[in-house]
Motif scaffolding. Structure first.
Motif: not given
Lengths: 373, 269
Positions: A126, A132, A289-290, A368, B16, B19-23, B25, B52-53, B173-175
């Motif tokens: 990690k 990242y 992607s992590s 999306k 995440q 901070v750009h750990q995940y990209i 969509d 923790q991560n 729900g992601g929003t």
């Protein structure tokens, strides 16, 4: 953000890996050199006893001429006298190859391990998440880490040969280590390139598979299959009587195995390979992607090319190991069935993989659309 | 600012992604109208530390500071050392040796020392005792007061968040479904306990309010916008009992996520 800050950060993280690499390189150099020197002493001992005749139960006189003759035949570790060698090269003689000093398999293993370790350790440990989130561009992180690892590898390889040649020249009489400076440089350059190529390929694989165990297994399978592929293509070119291409592909397939032959061709192929893998790795890292830190593919679009490559290599593997001339019809039929089964198996695997990719794509598309709505 | 959502709503994923750990969509993460992917150096203004991560386990507390010092140009090593001293933490101990509470504290120390004007905290109170929670609250409040740092805190601990946040985002729900400014909300919203005659739940309760609990015939209803018109409509329904209760973040959370079935409400009523 300055480049050296990123470099310092990576150095803080990886310096123990680099230190371990150099220690292992020196250890393996010491081991192989000790073995070589031990061989020399054994040869000297044998030559001495053979040169001393036994007569009527008493030790005979030492025959210096005979001793020299035996030593010349048996105890020469490196020589340029037998320039053509059995492999037919003027650059690096065969008996240099066979001494194990030309291509250090230990260094090759270390190079591959380093490539996998840096990527997998950062990802599974990690650290990559931290990188990242840091204020550095991903491509810069990739190149900086790749470059630092490469630098460490070059240091380790150099240390390996300094110790190898240094120990040989100091512990074995000069006439038995008969190699030119140019010859040593060739060996050094060859190994730098071979190690770098394997390091780049292993890094690339680790970027795709993440898990070091999976990466290693796939790497070994890929390597063996590549070897078989080279063999199969060679058979084809030999069959159509095209020896030049046959030789070139032999080297392109697995140059590491026979460095004495086609030295420059091998060097060129490995440089191209290293560059391709290194540059291919950059966009993969930039798009990672992590979320994908497990053993699955970090870069799902790679699945299809990999399936095709494995299918081609698998088929050629079977082809390479089947001798059509000596086997009967039944064996031939079984071979074909296995081959077809293998290809169908790969295709099924591919279809199943495609199914999961498609499902994921549909799920993302729906998400999306929902967001837009 | 608080970020509230049920489990799996996407709070950590949002952090995440920020901070750009995940990209992502789709969409972009911007600071001062500038894309943080195009200009990665802007990410130095935003810190998210999820101990923790991350890779912290085997490193000493002082060594962790070395990493953050390289990544965040404004990192204040002296302040970090002071915080460690203040909380009697030995810098030579590894992060993995610490208890859960102290690990959370160290992550906050690193975030504060980073000098980033935007700090993202994910469940900072999770599993911590009251004393550590209080210490974290104290740190956050003094940081906001002294350095104008903006915090985005994702938490399940709504009581704690209630005293910390002046604005709360609801994620569903992601929003982001709601963006509440708590002061304004407290002026506009009320929580009422109501009992109506048998078999009746007036329309105004269902249209303007959200029933967050039912106990027999007693309904607990949150009205997000309790205007004089709504108050008049409720009175017109002639409740047998009408009592105003103190409204907190937990009530808003329930109002957003708990919807007793109408049949159940009607049956009880």
């Amino acid at each position: 953000m300055h480049k050296d800050e990123l470099g310092k950060m990576l150095w803080l993280r990886h310096r123990w890996v680099y230190a371990l690499l150099v220690v292992l390189a020196l250890g393996s150099a010491l081991y192989s050199t000790t073995t070589t020197i031990d061989n020399y002493h054994q040869s000297a001992s044998y030559a001495r006893s053979a040169a001393t005749k036994h007569k009527n139960g008493k030790r005979g006189a030492f025959n210096d001429q005979k001793y020299r003759k035996i030593m010349k035949e048996q105890a020469v570790i490196f020589t340029t006298e037998n320039a053509e060698g059995t492999s037919g090269t003027k650059a690096i003689p065969y008996n240099v190859q066979s001494s194990g000093a030309v291509t250090s398999y230990m260094m090759l293993i270390l190079a591959a391990t380093l490539g996998i370790a840096l990527v997998s350790w950062d990802r599974l440990g990690k650290f990559e998440r931290f990188l990242y989130a840091s204020p550095f561009a991903r491509r810069r992180i990739y190149w900086q880490r790749f470059g630092q690892g490469l630098g460490a590898l070059l240091c380790a390889t150099t240390a390996f040969y300094l110790l190898t040649f240094g120990a040989l020249f100091t512990m074995v009489p000069a006439q038995y280590v008969n190699i030119t400076v140019f010859g040593m440089l060739q060996i050094w350059v060859y190994n730098l390139v071979a190690d770098s190529a394997l390091y780049a390929a292993a890094s690339w694989l680790a970027l795709i598979f993440s898990n070091p165990l999976v990466t290693s297994v796939i790497g070994i399978i890929g390597f063996v299959l590549l070897d078989a592929f080279q063999g199969a293509v060679q058979i084809i070119f030999a069959a159509i009587k095209h020896p030049t291409w046959s030789r070139a592909i032999e080297f392109g397939g697995i140059a590491l195995r026979s460095p004495g032959r086609y030295w420059l061709t091998g060097l060129l192929v490995m440089i191209i390979g290293a560059v391709v893998f290194a540059f291919w790795g950059a966009p993969i890292f930039a798009r990672s992607s992590s979320e994908n830190t497990s053993h699955i593919l970090a870069f799902p679009p790679m699945k299809w090319p990999l399936i095709v490559i494995m299918a081609v290599l698998g088929s050629s593997y079977a082809f390479d190991y089947y001798d059509f001339r000596t086997s009967g019809i039944l064996v031939g039929a079984i071979f074909r069935m296995v081959l077809v089964g293998l290809i169908i198996g790969f295709c099924m695997w591919g279809l199943l993989s495609f199914g999961s990719i498609r499902r994921r794509w549909i799920s993302r598309r729906n998400a999306k659309l929902k967001l837009k709505a | 600012m608080g970020l509230v959502g049920r489990n799996g709503a996407g709070k950590t994923t949002l952090f995440q992604t920020l901070v750009h750990q995940y990209i992502a969509d789709g969409g972009v993460v911007q600071i001062d109208d500038q894309d943080t992917v195009q200009r990665p150096e802007l990410r130095a203004q935003m810190v998210f530390i999820d101990g923790q991560n991350l890779f912290f386990g085997h490193y000493t507390l002082l060594r962790l500071a070395d990493f953050y010092q390289q990544a965040y140009p404004q990192f204040n090593a002296a302040r970090y050392a002071d915080l460690l001293r203040e909380y009697k933490l030995n810098g030579q101990r590894t992060f993995g040796e610490l208890s859960k509470g102290y690990r959370a504290l160290v992550c906050i120390f690193l975030a504060l020392a980073s000098g980033a004007p935007y700090v993202l905290l994910d469940e900072p109170f999770d599993g911590l005792d009251a004393i550590v929670r209080e210490q974290i609250v104290k740190l956050v409040i003094s940081e906001v007061a002294e350095h104008q740092t903006a915090f985005l805190i994702a938490s399940h601990n709504l009581e704690e968040l209630d005293g910390l946040a002046d604005r709360v985002l609801f994620l569903k729900g992601g929003t982001i479904t709601h963006d509440y400014k708590l002061e304004e909300l407290r002026q506009q919203a009320v929580k009422l306990q109501l009992v109506f005659p048998v078999g009746q739940v007036p329309d105004i309760v269902q249209s303007a309010g959200k029933i967050i609990a039912t106990q027999g015939r007693v309904l607990t209803v949150v009205f997000a916008n309790y205007t004089p018109e709504v108050a008049a409509a409720v009175s017109a329904a002639q409740p047998v009992l009408q009592e105003e209760l103190a409204l907190d973040l937990v009530d808003l959370f329930k109002a957003e996520y708990i919807h007793p079935k109408n049949e159940e409400v009607l049956k009880n009523a």
